[in-house]
Design a protein around this motif. Structure first.
Motif, PDB file in Angstrom:
ATOM      1  N   ARG A  23      48.910 -31.952  10.061  1.00 10.74           N
ATOM      2  CA  ARG A  23      49.093 -31.938   8.602  1.00 10.74           C
ATOM      3  C   ARG A  23      48.589 -30.678   7.896  1.00 10.74           C
ATOM      4  O   ARG A  23      48.976 -30.407   6.774  1.00 10.74           O
ATOM      5  CB  ARG A  23      48.395 -33.165   7.990  1.00 10.74           C
ATOM      6  N   VAL A 123      40.773 -32.393   4.200  1.00 13.51           N
ATOM      7  CA  VAL A 123      41.225 -33.759   3.913  1.00 13.51           C
ATOM      8  C   VAL A 123      42.689 -33.821   4.313  1.00 13.51           C
ATOM      9  O   VAL A 123      43.448 -32.899   4.033  1.00 13.51           O
ATOM     10  CB  VAL A 123      40.981 -34.152   2.428  1.00 13.51           C
ATOM     11  N   ALA A 124      43.050 -34.864   5.019  1.00  8.67           N
ATOM     12  CA  ALA A 124      44.439 -34.995   5.465  1.00  8.67           C
ATOM     13  C   ALA A 124      44.816 -36.465   5.556  1.00  8.67           C
ATOM     14  O   ALA A 124      43.999 -37.310   5.936  1.00  8.67           O
ATOM     15  CB  ALA A 124      44.637 -34.317   6.819  1.00  8.67           C
ATOM     16  N   VAL A 125      46.045 -36.742   5.193  1.00  3.00           N
ATOM     17  CA  VAL A 125      46.578 -38.101   5.253  1.00  3.00           C
ATOM     18  C   VAL A 125      47.877 -38.037   6.048  1.00  3.00           C
ATOM     19  O   VAL A 125      48.689 -37.117   5.841  1.00  3.00           O
ATOM     20  CB  VAL A 125      46.823 -38.647   3.818  1.00  3.00           C
ATOM     21  N   GLY A 131      50.846 -40.167  -0.518  1.00  2.00           N
ATOM     22  CA  GLY A 131      51.354 -40.501  -1.846  1.00  2.00           C
ATOM     23  C   GLY A 131      51.035 -41.904  -2.309  1.00  2.00           C
ATOM     24  O   GLY A 131      51.633 -42.419  -3.241  1.00  2.00           O
ATOM     25  N   ARG A 132      50.070 -42.568  -1.648  1.00  2.00           N
ATOM     26  CA  ARG A 132      49.717 -43.947  -2.031  1.00  2.00           C
ATOM     27  C   ARG A 132      48.244 -44.092  -2.388  1.00  2.00           C
ATOM     28  O   ARG A 132      47.672 -45.168  -2.303  1.00  2.00           O
ATOM     29  CB  ARG A 132      50.023 -44.899  -0.872  1.00  2.00           C
ATOM     30  N   GLY A 133      47.608 -42.985  -2.699  1.00  2.00           N
ATOM     31  CA  GLY A 133      46.211 -43.074  -3.134  1.00  2.00           C
ATOM     32  C   GLY A 133      45.178 -42.969  -2.023  1.00  2.00           C
ATOM     33  O   GLY A 133      43.984 -43.105  -2.268  1.00  2.00           O
ATOM     34  N   GLY A 135      44.428 -40.290  -0.064  1.00  2.00           N
ATOM     35  CA  GLY A 135      43.652 -39.052  -0.202  1.00  2.00           C
ATOM     36  C   GLY A 135      42.604 -39.184  -1.288  1.00  2.00           C
ATOM     37  O   GLY A 135      41.449 -38.786  -1.117  1.00  2.00           O
ATOM     38  N   ARG A 136      42.999 -39.802  -2.387  1.00  2.00           N
ATOM     39  CA  ARG A 136      42.089 -39.996  -3.525  1.00  2.00           C
ATOM     40  C   ARG A 136      40.917 -40.891  -3.114  1.00  2.00           C
ATOM     41  O   ARG A 136      39.765 -40.619  -3.466  1.00  2.00           O
ATOM     42  CB  ARG A 136      42.897 -40.609  -4.673  1.00  2.00           C
ATOM     43  N   ASN A 162      49.438 -25.054  -2.362  1.00  2.00           N
ATOM     44  CA  ASN A 162      49.429 -26.414  -1.808  1.00  2.00           C
ATOM     45  C   ASN A 162      49.386 -27.429  -2.968  1.00  2.00           C
ATOM     46  O   ASN A 162      48.322 -27.879  -3.392  1.00  2.00           O
ATOM     47  CB  ASN A 162      48.228 -26.583  -0.869  1.00  2.00           C
ATOM     48  N   ALA A 167      46.701 -30.992  -6.715  1.00  2.00           N
ATOM     49  CA  ALA A 167      46.783 -32.177  -7.585  1.00  2.00           C
ATOM     50  C   ALA A 167      45.682 -33.171  -7.230  1.00  2.00           C
ATOM     51  O   ALA A 167      45.039 -33.751  -8.112  1.00  2.00           O
ATOM     52  CB  ALA A 167      48.156 -32.823  -7.444  1.00  2.00           C
ATOM     53  N   LEU A 168      45.455 -33.349  -5.921  1.00  2.00           N
ATOM     54  CA  LEU A 168      44.414 -34.278  -5.480  1.00  2.00           C
ATOM     55  C   LEU A 168      43.042 -33.858  -6.009  1.00  2.00           C
ATOM     56  O   LEU A 168      42.309 -34.665  -6.584  1.00  2.00           O
ATOM     57  CB  LEU A 168      44.408 -34.332  -3.948  1.00  2.00           C
ATOM     58  N   SER A 171      42.719 -34.223  -9.767  1.00  2.00           N
ATOM     59  CA  SER A 171      42.633 -35.634 -10.185  1.00  2.00           C
ATOM     60  C   SER A 171      41.276 -36.229  -9.821  1.00  2.00           C
ATOM     61  O   SER A 171      40.841 -37.211 -10.416  1.00  2.00           O
ATOM     62  CB  SER A 171      43.790 -36.438  -9.597  1.00  2.00           C
TER      63      SER A 171
HETATM   64  C1  LIG Z   1      46.666 -33.445   0.077  1.00  2.00           C
HETATM   65  C2  LIG Z   1      46.779 -34.856   0.643  1.00  2.00           C
HETATM   66  C3  LIG Z   1      45.507 -35.174   1.458  1.00  2.00           C
HETATM   67  C4  LIG Z   1      46.885 -35.864  -0.513  1.00  2.00           C
HETATM   68  O1  LIG Z   1      46.767 -37.178   0.008  1.00  2.00           O
HETATM   69  P1  LIG Z   1      47.628 -38.383  -0.595  1.00  2.00           P
HETATM   70  O2  LIG Z   1      47.093 -39.660  -0.038  1.00  2.00           O
HETATM   71  O3  LIG Z   1      49.054 -38.113  -0.380  1.00  2.00           O
HETATM   72  O4  LIG Z   1      47.286 -38.245  -2.159  1.00  2.00           O
HETATM   73  P2  LIG Z   1      47.132 -39.417  -3.213  1.00  2.00           P
HETATM   74  O5  LIG Z   1      48.282 -40.368  -3.078  1.00  2.00           O
HETATM   75  O6  LIG Z   1      45.766 -39.984  -3.126  1.00  2.00           O
HETATM   76  O7  LIG Z   1      47.309 -38.612  -4.586  1.00  2.00           O
HETATM   77  C5  LIG Z   1      46.215 -37.962  -5.214  1.00  2.00           C
HETATM   78  C6  LIG Z   1      46.745 -37.195  -6.402  1.00  2.00           C
HETATM   79  O8  LIG Z   1      47.548 -36.092  -5.972  1.00  2.00           O
HETATM   80  C7  LIG Z   1      48.872 -36.194  -6.456  1.00  2.00           C
HETATM   81  N1  LIG Z   1      49.791 -35.820  -5.390  1.00  2.00           N
HETATM   82  C8  LIG Z   1      49.797 -36.269  -4.116  1.00  2.00           C
HETATM   83  N2  LIG Z   1      50.794 -35.688  -3.417  1.00  2.00           N
HETATM   84  C9  LIG Z   1      51.418 -34.858  -4.290  1.00  2.00           C
HETATM   85  C10 LIG Z   1      52.520 -33.981  -4.154  1.00  2.00           C
HETATM   86  N3  LIG Z   1      53.173 -33.839  -2.985  1.00  2.00           N
HETATM   87  N4  LIG Z   1      52.898 -33.255  -5.244  1.00  2.00           N
HETATM   88  C11 LIG Z   1      52.252 -33.374  -6.426  1.00  2.00           C
HETATM   89  N5  LIG Z   1      51.174 -34.206  -6.613  1.00  2.00           N
HETATM   90  C12 LIG Z   1      50.782 -34.939  -5.541  1.00  2.00           C
HETATM   91  C13 LIG Z   1      49.048 -37.657  -6.817  1.00  2.00           C
HETATM   92  O9  LIG Z   1      50.018 -37.822  -7.845  1.00  2.00           O
HETATM   93  C14 LIG Z   1      47.657 -38.014  -7.300  1.00  2.00           C
HETATM   94  O10 LIG Z   1      47.450 -37.543  -8.619  1.00  2.00           O
HETATM   95  P3  LIG Z   1      46.979 -38.569  -9.788  1.00  2.00           P
HETATM   96  O11 LIG Z   1      45.663 -39.155  -9.318  1.00  2.00           O
HETATM   97  O12 LIG Z   1      46.819 -37.667 -10.974  1.00  2.00           O
HETATM   98  O13 LIG Z   1      48.063 -39.566  -9.891  1.00  2.00           O
HETATM   99  C15 LIG Z   1      48.041 -35.024   1.555  1.00  2.00           C
HETATM  100  O14 LIG Z   1      49.178 -34.589   0.832  1.00  2.00           O
HETATM  101  C16 LIG Z   1      47.960 -34.249   2.849  1.00  2.00           C
HETATM  102  O15 LIG Z   1      47.459 -34.756   3.855  1.00  2.00           O
HETATM  103  N6  LIG Z   1      48.433 -32.991   2.848  1.00  2.00           N
HETATM  104  C17 LIG Z   1      48.386 -32.141   4.037  1.00  2.00           C
HETATM  105  C18 LIG Z   1      46.972 -31.719   4.352  1.00  2.00           C
HETATM  106  C19 LIG Z   1      46.404 -30.760   3.302  1.00  2.00           C
HETATM  107  O16 LIG Z   1      47.105 -29.911   2.792  1.00  2.00           O
HETATM  108  N7  LIG Z   1      45.102 -30.946   2.990  1.00  2.00           N
HETATM  109  C20 LIG Z   1      44.423 -30.148   1.976  1.00  2.00           C
HETATM  110  C21 LIG Z   1      43.912 -28.868   2.506  1.00  2.00           C
HETATM  111  S1  LIG Z   1      42.492 -29.121   3.543  1.00  2.00           S
END
Ligand SMILES: CC(C)(COP(=O)(O)OP(=O)(O)OC[C@H]1O[C@@H](n2cnc3c(N)ncnc32)[C@H](O)[C@@H]1OP(=O)(O)O)[C@@H](O)C(=O)NCCC(=O)NCCS
Length: 207
Positions: A23, A123-125, A131-133, A135-136, A162, A167-168, A171
């Motif tokens: 990821r 942090v990675a999901v 997109g289901r909370g 990461g938050r 990124n 956004a994460l 937020s």
């Molecule tokens: C970044 C990441 C961990 C987010 O996890 P997630 O479970 O999908 O995120 P959540 O569902 O908890 O969303 C958290 C917030 O980010 C926003 N968000 C999540 N994915 C988004 C996207 N693709 N585009 C825009 N906003 C996004 C959500 O709307 C939410 O915002 P809100 O609280 O204002 O509504 C996930 O996308 C991921 O694993 N990415 C790849 C790894 C990475 O890049 N890690 C960070 C660098 S170490």
């Protein structure tokens, strides 16, 4: 989907390494491969000044993780001393190929002395759970643990492009501090989260 967030154990390191490799494609760590990452996360889980949490689904599958270090330099030094030989042999060819990025990343914390030492490392999901909370929830658990340890601020470095990560962090209450180039030509943003200040009110009682 029911998700439980719990502290990571050494046994979770392999899945964390796999998730990181799958990821996260920014930063040099991903380029070192799953074996190296697994050892790193095993070290994080075992270190007193680093911690990690995993998100587990109803089947017991790890679908996300967050890793935090109170001091990145100390963690990397301990990793090199205690695990370095094994890790280096395992990924020797990859290390040689990306040695420049290794040096850049190891150097980064030392010339950023005005920033808080604690850092969210990753942090990675899983794509299937994104997109289901999740990461938050993971980040919130890291923030709770930082507060429990009375840490006042933590930083994170992420690719400026990124969108999901930016956004994460926003937020979760992180604010942008600066844009840097940890690796030449790639813009990264440094964000900081300050723990809420605890106001202690002394109630001496009514007389
Ligand atoms: C970044 C990441 C961990 C987010 O996890 P997630 O479970 O999908 O995120 P959540 O569902 O908890 O969303 C958290 C917030 O980010 C926003 N968000 C999540 N994915 C988004 C996207 N693709 N585009 C825009 N906003 C996004 C959500 O709307 C939410 O915002 P809100 O609280 O204002 O509504 C996930 O996308 C991921 O694993 N990415 C790849 C790894 C990475 O890049 N890690 C960070 C660098 S170490």
């Amino acid at each position: 989907m029911t998700i439980e967030v719990r502290a990571a154990r050494a046994g979770d390191a392999k899945k964390m390494g796999a998730l990181h490799a799958a990821r996260i494609n920014e930063g040099f760590l991903a380029s070192l491969g799953e074996g190296f990452l697994t050892r790193l996360y095993r070290r994080v889980a075992a270190s007193p000044d680093a911690f990690a949490a995993v998100a587990v689904d109803e089947r017991g599958e790890v679908v996300g993780f967050v890793a935090t270090a109170l001091n990145v330099s100390t963690l990397y030094r301990r990793f090199i001393v205690r695990d370095g030989a094994v890790a280096a042999i395992a990924s020797a060819s990859k290390l040689v190929r990306s040695w420049r990025r290794v040096l850049e990343t190891l150097r980064y914390p030392s010339h950023a002395s005005q920033l808080p030492a604690p850092e969210v490392l990753s942090v990675a999901v899983a794509a299937s759970a994104a997109g289901r909370g999740v990461g938050r929830a993971l980040l919130a658990s890291a923030q709770r643990e930082l507060e429990r340890r009375e840490v006042q601020a933590v930083k994170v470095v992420t690719g400026s492009h990124n969108t999901a990560a930016m956004a994460l962090y926003r937020s979760a209450g992180f604010h942008e501090v600066e844009t840097i180039e940890v690796h030449a030509g790639v813009q990264s943003t440094v964000l900081v989260w300050n723990a809420p200040i605890l106001h202690v009110v002394h109630d001496r009682g009514a007389k």
